[in-house]
Design a protein around this motif. Structure first.
Motif, PDB file in Angstrom:
ATOM      1  N   VAL A 234       0.837  -1.205   0.000  1.00 48.38           N
ATOM      2  CA  VAL A 234       0.000   0.000   0.000  1.00 48.38           C
ATOM      3  C   VAL A 234       0.871   1.254   0.000  1.00 48.38           C
ATOM      4  CG1 VAL A 234      -1.953  -1.113   1.156  1.00 48.38           C
ATOM      5  CG2 VAL A 234      -0.173  -0.010   2.528  1.00 48.38           C
ATOM      6  N   PRO A 235       0.368   2.354  -0.526  1.00 45.80           N
ATOM      7  CA  PRO A 235       1.145   3.595  -0.519  1.00 45.80           C
ATOM      8  C   PRO A 235       1.314   4.136   0.897  1.00 45.80           C
ATOM      9  CG  PRO A 235      -0.693   3.703  -2.080  1.00 45.80           C
ATOM     10  CD  PRO A 235      -0.922   2.504  -1.222  1.00 45.80           C
ATOM     11  N   MET A 236       2.459   4.726   1.141  1.00 48.89           N
ATOM     12  CA  MET A 236       2.693   5.419   2.401  1.00 48.89           C
ATOM     13  C   MET A 236       2.150   6.845   2.297  1.00 48.89           C
ATOM     14  SD  MET A 236       4.293   3.191   4.490  1.00 48.89           S
ATOM     15  CE  MET A 236       3.052   2.018   3.874  1.00 48.89           C
ATOM     16  N   ALA A 237       2.314   7.620   3.357  1.00 53.96           N
ATOM     17  CA  ALA A 237       1.686   8.942   3.380  1.00 53.96           C
ATOM     18  C   ALA A 237       2.648  10.004   3.906  1.00 53.96           C
ATOM     19  CB  ALA A 237       0.401   8.881   4.221  1.00 53.96           C
ATOM     20  N   LEU A 238       2.116  10.926   4.704  1.00 54.92           N
ATOM     21  CA  LEU A 238       2.849  12.116   5.147  1.00 54.92           C
ATOM     22  C   LEU A 238       4.191  11.784   5.790  1.00 54.92           C
ATOM     23  CD1 LEU A 238       3.026  15.160   5.798  1.00 54.92           C
ATOM     24  CD2 LEU A 238       1.664  14.696   7.862  1.00 54.92           C
ATOM     25  N   HIS A 239       4.191  10.811   6.688  1.00 56.02           N
ATOM     26  CA  HIS A 239       5.416  10.508   7.425  1.00 56.02           C
ATOM     27  C   HIS A 239       6.567  10.148   6.489  1.00 56.02           C
ATOM     28  CE1 HIS A 239       8.087   8.837  10.504  1.00 56.02           C
ATOM     29  NE2 HIS A 239       8.311   7.876   9.623  1.00 56.02           N
ATOM     30  N   HIS A 240       6.314   9.262   5.540  1.00 56.22           N
ATOM     31  CA  HIS A 240       7.391   8.796   4.674  1.00 56.22           C
ATOM     32  C   HIS A 240       7.849   9.875   3.698  1.00 56.22           C
ATOM     33  CE1 HIS A 240       6.700   4.886   6.368  1.00 56.22           C
ATOM     34  NE2 HIS A 240       7.787   4.472   5.755  1.00 56.22           N
ATOM     35  N   LYS A 241       6.919  10.690   3.236  1.00 60.81           N
ATOM     36  CA  LYS A 241       7.323  11.786   2.356  1.00 60.81           C
ATOM     37  C   LYS A 241       8.247  12.741   3.108  1.00 60.81           C
ATOM     38  CE  LYS A 241       7.265  14.119  -1.464  1.00 60.81           C
ATOM     39  NZ  LYS A 241       7.916  13.579  -2.684  1.00 60.81           N
ATOM     40  N   ALA A 242       7.865  13.078   4.326  1.00 60.78           N
ATOM     41  CA  ALA A 242       8.684  13.993   5.128  1.00 60.78           C
ATOM     42  C   ALA A 242      10.046  13.372   5.445  1.00 60.78           C
ATOM     43  CB  ALA A 242       7.949  14.354   6.419  1.00 60.78           C
ATOM     44  N   ALA A 243      10.061  12.091   5.788  1.00 62.43           N
ATOM     45  CA  ALA A 243      11.312  11.425   6.159  1.00 62.43           C
ATOM     46  C   ALA A 243      12.279  11.362   4.988  1.00 62.43           C
ATOM     47  CB  ALA A 243      11.017  10.018   6.681  1.00 62.43           C
ATOM     48  N   HIS A 244      11.771  11.057   3.790  1.00 64.92           N
ATOM     49  CA  HIS A 244      12.653  10.960   2.633  1.00 64.92           C
ATOM     50  C   HIS A 244      13.177  12.333   2.203  1.00 64.92           C
ATOM     51  CE1 HIS A 244      12.709   6.733   1.578  1.00 64.92           C
ATOM     52  NE2 HIS A 244      11.422   6.658   1.867  1.00 64.92           N
ATOM     53  N   VAL A 245      12.325  13.344   2.273  1.00 66.24           N
ATOM     54  CA  VAL A 245      12.767  14.690   1.899  1.00 66.24           C
ATOM     55  C   VAL A 245      13.838  15.182   2.872  1.00 66.24           C
ATOM     56  CG1 VAL A 245      12.066  17.104   1.733  1.00 66.24           C
ATOM     57  CG2 VAL A 245      10.646  15.332   0.706  1.00 66.24           C
ATOM     58  N   LEU A 246      13.582  15.037   4.166  1.00 64.43           N
ATOM     59  CA  LEU A 246      14.555  15.488   5.165  1.00 64.43           C
ATOM     60  C   LEU A 246      15.854  14.690   5.092  1.00 64.43           C
ATOM     61  CD1 LEU A 246      12.208  16.006   8.246  1.00 64.43           C
ATOM     62  CD2 LEU A 246      13.431  17.786   6.992  1.00 64.43           C
ATOM     63  N   GLY A 247      15.725  13.372   5.038  1.00 64.35           N
ATOM     64  CA  GLY A 247      16.909  12.521   5.015  1.00 64.35           C
ATOM     65  C   GLY A 247      17.754  12.718   3.779  1.00 64.35           C
ATOM     66  N   GLY A 248      17.086  12.764   2.602  1.00 66.94           N
ATOM     67  CA  GLY A 248      17.817  12.918   1.357  1.00 66.94           C
ATOM     68  C   GLY A 248      18.432  14.296   1.178  1.00 66.94           C
ATOM     69  N   THR A 249      17.724  15.326   1.662  1.00 68.09           N
ATOM     70  CA  THR A 249      18.208  16.696   1.496  1.00 68.09           C
ATOM     71  C   THR A 249      19.376  17.012   2.426  1.00 68.09           C
ATOM     72  OG1 THR A 249      15.989  17.421   0.841  1.00 68.09           O
ATOM     73  CG2 THR A 249      17.553  19.131   1.525  1.00 68.09           C
ATOM     74  N   PHE A 250      19.269  16.557   3.664  1.00 70.51           N
ATOM     75  CA  PHE A 250      20.274  16.914   4.668  1.00 70.51           C
ATOM     76  C   PHE A 250      21.188  15.744   5.044  1.00 70.51           C
ATOM     77  CE2 PHE A 250      16.611  19.762   5.361  1.00 70.51           C
ATOM     78  CZ  PHE A 250      17.244  20.976   5.139  1.00 70.51           C
ATOM     79  N   ASN A 251      21.084  14.623   4.294  1.00 72.97           N
ATOM     80  CA  ASN A 251      21.924  13.444   4.529  1.00 72.97           C
ATOM     81  C   ASN A 251      21.834  12.971   5.984  1.00 72.97           C
ATOM     82  OD1 ASN A 251      23.682  11.408   3.645  1.00 72.97           O
ATOM     83  ND2 ASN A 251      25.485  12.529   4.339  1.00 72.97           N
ATOM     84  N   LEU A 252      20.611  12.876   6.491  1.00 74.50           N
ATOM     85  CA  LEU A 252      20.378  12.441   7.862  1.00 74.50           C
ATOM     86  C   LEU A 252      20.273  10.922   7.923  1.00 74.50           C
ATOM     87  CD1 LEU A 252      17.643  15.062   8.826  1.00 74.50           C
ATOM     88  CD2 LEU A 252      20.093  15.179   9.311  1.00 74.50           C
ATOM     89  N   GLU A 253      20.600  10.352   9.064  1.00 71.25           N
ATOM     90  CA  GLU A 253      20.510   8.902   9.254  1.00 71.25           C
ATOM     91  C   GLU A 253      19.038   8.484   9.145  1.00 71.25           C
ATOM     92  OE1 GLU A 253      20.861   4.984   9.941  1.00 71.25           O
ATOM     93  OE2 GLU A 253      19.560   6.216  11.191  1.00 71.25           O
TER      94      GLU A 253
END
Length: 304
Positions: A234-253
């Motif tokens: 099933v598709p994910m939602a707000l949490h995963h979009k936010a996590a990928h944007v933050l993690g990918g943009t700022f190279n966070l763990e």
């Protein structure tokens, strides 16, 4: 959700779950000419064991693994894989190793055998992600879905408590969003709730024992398997979009981002969930207010 009116996609793939299942790897590789094995240097002993059964010349170990799968690393690994004339990819490690194998499969269409050593869950999905200077791009393609996944509790048993906790909370985030996914179905829904219970009990035991016992490890691993399965279905939602944007943009763990965010996201979503979903969350997390339960589980294990 109407439990008698739904769509459900059944994805192919074979799961080998249990202690000692890593011994199946040589058998799974026998039909291939050369395996391209992706994993950090710490997995070399496992590769050596496989080489004792198969001709070592049929194995190539690519030991460079970087979080968020940068495009430059994909290009480098692809060139080596093609030079080795490999016909199967083996991802031996956590989400970064599996992510690199997926990036290669996206380009080469080679099959993947995944052997996770954390609770990441990527091994169960058709989701890929590659990072560039512009950010992280993700997508879905069945070409990156592993054909075989080996879950051997011995391979996750040596994780430090901190890594086990954040990796398990990462899996918890997949289950949380599967429960309220806008395309949820009764099969995925019940698997997600069962997975949440497994992770909650496992994380509670981890906090009490202050070490990763084999029983706790197996329980969390089962929850993580279900989390990856739900993530694929099933598709994910707000949490995963936010996590990928933050993690990918700022190279966070990656797992730390999931651990910190999910309680706040569930709190934001909470008033908009149906009473039935709220009650199921409360039962699965054994808490009147599930967002707080998530924070308490993380805090009890020293996670961020």
């Amino acid at each position: 959700m109407n439990p008698y009116n739904f769509n459900y996609t059944l994805f192919p793939g074979q799961i080998h779950f249990g202690q000692g299942k890593i011994d199946l790897l040589p058998t799974l590789l026998k039909g291939y000419s050369k395996a391209f094995i992706i994993g950090e240097k710490r997995v070399q002993p496992i590769i050596d064991r496989v080489g004792e059964v198969l001709d070592a010349d049929r194995l190539y170990h690519f030991g460079e693994v970087i979080q968020h799968v940068p495009q430059g690393l994909v290009d480098k690994a692809l060139a080596v894989c093609q030079a080795q004339q490999s016909d199967v990819l083996v991802a031996l490690g956590g989400g970064s190793s599996i992510g690199l194998a997926k990036a290669l499969a996206l380009e080469t269409k080679l099959p993947i055998i995944a052997v996770p050593t954390t609770y990441a869950g990527s091994e169960m999905t058709n989701i890929w992600g590659i990072s560039t200077e512009a950010g992280k791009t993700t997508g879905r393609d069945n070409a990156v879905l592993p054909q075989h996944v080996i879950y051997d509790a011995h391979l996750t048993a040596t994780m430090p408590k901190g890594l086990a906790a954040t990796s398990a909370m990462n899996a918890m985030a997949h289950l949380m969003e599967a429960v309220y996914s806008h395309e949820v179905n009764p099969v995925t829904y019940q698997n997600a709730l069962y997975g949440i219970r497994q992770l909650r009990e496992g994380l509670t035991q981890l906090a009490q024992e202050d070490t990763l016992s084999m029983r706790t490890n197996e329980q969390i691993q089962l929850g993580a398997f279900l989390a990856g399965k739900c993530l694929c279905e099933v598709p994910m939602a707000l949490h995963h979009k936010a996590a990928h944007v933050l993690g990918g943009t700022f190279n966070l763990e990656h797992s730390h981002v999931h651990t910190v965010l999910q309680a706040y996201v569930l709190e934001y979503q909470w008033p908009h969930l149906s009473q039935e979903v709220q009650q199921d969350f409360q039962a699965a997390l054994a808490h009147d207010y599930p967002p707080q339960a998530l924070q308490e589980l993380a805090k009890a294990n020293g996670a961020p």
